[in-house]
Design an enzyme around this catalytic site. Structure first.
Site, PDB file in Angstrom:
ATOM      1  N   CYS A   1       0.840  -1.206   0.000  1.00  0.00           N
ATOM      2  CA  CYS A   1       0.000   0.000   0.000  1.00  0.00           C
ATOM      3  C   CYS A   1       0.871   1.250   0.000  1.00  0.00           C
ATOM      4  O   CYS A   1       1.343   1.695   1.046  1.00  0.00           O
ATOM      5  CB  CYS A   1      -0.931  -0.003   1.214  1.00  0.00           C
ATOM      6  SG  CYS A   1      -2.002   1.445   1.284  1.00  0.00           S
TER       7      CYS A   1
ATOM      8  N   CYS B   1      -0.508   4.114   2.036  1.00  0.00           N
ATOM      9  CA  CYS B   1      -0.313   3.965   3.495  1.00  0.00           C
ATOM     10  C   CYS B   1       1.131   4.263   3.893  1.00  0.00           C
ATOM     11  O   CYS B   1       1.382   4.915   4.897  1.00  0.00           O
ATOM     12  CB  CYS B   1      -0.622   2.536   3.953  1.00  0.00           C
ATOM     13  SG  CYS B   1      -2.086   1.811   3.255  1.00  0.00           S
ATOM     14  N   ASP B   2       2.070   3.737   3.138  1.00  0.00           N
ATOM     15  CA  ASP B   2       3.458   3.707   3.614  1.00  0.00           C
ATOM     16  C   ASP B   2       4.429   4.609   2.851  1.00  0.00           C
ATOM     17  O   ASP B   2       5.516   4.894   3.338  1.00  0.00           O
ATOM     18  CB  ASP B   2       3.993   2.257   3.524  1.00  0.00           C
ATOM     19  CG  ASP B   2       3.199   1.309   4.414  1.00  0.00           C
ATOM     20  OD1 ASP B   2       2.681   1.782   5.439  1.00  0.00           O
ATOM     21  OD2 ASP B   2       3.082   0.115   4.072  1.00  0.00           O
TER      22      ASP B   2
END
Ligand code: NAP
Length: 319
Positions: free
Chosen positions: A140, A143-144
């Site tokens: 992701c 997300c990261d």
């Protein structure tokens, strides 16, 4: 005893649905799932390190801690939590019948399915090791990708669909270079996304290539590639690997009793609603969302499902 509402799943959608249902005096039971080698209670966020894009946490929060806080909030309103999977359902008659992994039977007036989806992985041993240890492998980018560890690094994205392109474009904000690795010589992504990627000077493509190993001990140092045509192997240095090869929704236990879309996600009868093809069964989170797949959108649909379930139960005179 017939339960008013059963919530299956314990990610942001499940816990949010529980908070709303509990505060509406529906005495929800959450089946949070049994830990297994492919999923643990709490869902995909349990495999994420720092979450920086969930509003309300200005300094960020670890995915595991966030899920614990969600759970604690639902317990505050007397949600009952059972660490079992729902392994089968019978939605053919009302009240609904559900069976758990401990072979218990439960009867419910309404059900919210919030079982999420699994990001597909390449399933290479070193990929999984470094993904779980926060060593620079992720499924992701949103997300990261913004984490300091990825700044000014060469980042590799695997996949040829819209997600891979979108993740690649997103990563160009932080990376020195983004290399998109695709197993064929043609992208699956929509033409407009392809155009955007091809015109971005930070993005390069490596065609007809498979990632066959991830290199590095504690932190990724590169990937080993195999050319699908010549079968030649080569190593490529990088500071991060993002896998974007699609998601698989967790719906097999439904045994086709709820209508799914062509990709296996639960279909809802109307957009901006969570009611499924079965009256009294609602869906929330990634199991019904092939598009946004974010913790905050999952929590939003969890809220929607609980409100809709409450209105449905009231409308039917069941509570
Ligand atoms: P997808 O369209 O199914 O694409 C998956 C990609 O991963 C394909 O290119 C596939 O290769 C590759 N792949 C699958 N398994 C692989 C493996 N084991 N090894 C290497 N490569 C593998 O999935 P998605 O990109 O997540 O998109 C899902 C849906 O969301 C799509 O409908 C998409 O249009 C939509 N979406 C839209 C946007 C947007 O419009 N902004 C953004 C994200 C997602 P092959 O091509 O060879 O099969």
């Amino acid at each position: 005893m017939t339960e008013k509402i059963i919530i299956i799943g314990s990610g942001p959608a499940g816990w949010t649905a529980a908070i709303y249902a509990a505060r509406a005096n529906l005495n929800p039971i959450v089946y949070e799932g049994e830990p297994s080698n492919i999923m643990v209670p709490g869902g995909q966020l349990m495999y994420t390190t720092e979450v920086e894009n969930y509003p309300g946490f200005p300094s960020g929060i670890q995915g595991t801690e966030m899920m614990d806080l969600f759970k604690q909030q639902s317990l505050r309103f007397d949600t009952q939590v059972l660490t079992e999977d729902i392994v089968s359902v019978d939605f053919s008659a009302h009240p609904f019948q559900l069976k758990t992994s401990e072979n218990n039977k439960v009867e419910a007036l309404s059900v919210i399915i919030a079982t999420g989806a699994r990001a597909n992985w390449l399933n290479l041993p070193n990929e999984q090791r470094l993904a779980h240890s926060g060593g620079g492998v992720s499924a992701c980018a949103v997300c990261d990708g913004a984490l300091p560890a990825y700044r000014d690094k060469v980042l590799v994205v695997v996949g040829g669909g819209d997600s891979a392109i979108e993740e690649g474009l997103y990563l160009t904000k932080f990376a020195s270079r983004v290399i998109l690795i695709h197993r064929r010589d043609k992208l699956r992504a929509s033409p407009i996304m392809q155009e955007r990627a091809k015109s971005n000077p930070k993005i390069e493509f490596k065609w007809n290539s498979l990632v066959i190993d991830v290199l590095g001990d504690k932190i990724i140092s590169g990937v080993r590639l195999q050319n699908t045509v010549s079968k030649e192997e080569s190593d490529l240095d990088c500071g991060g690997l993002f896998i974007a090869i699609g998601h698989t929704p967790n719906t097999s236990f439904l045994n086709d009793q709820v209508e799914l879309d062509e990709k296996g996600f639960i279909g809802t009868r109307r957009s901006w609603r969570t009611a499924t093809s079965v009256d009294g069964v609602f869906a929330a989170g990634d199991v019904m969302d092939p598009y946004y797949k974010q913790a905050v959108t999952a929590a939003g649909t969890g809220c929607m499902a609980a409100l809709e379930a409450e209105r449905w139960l009231t409308h039917k005179g069941l509570v």
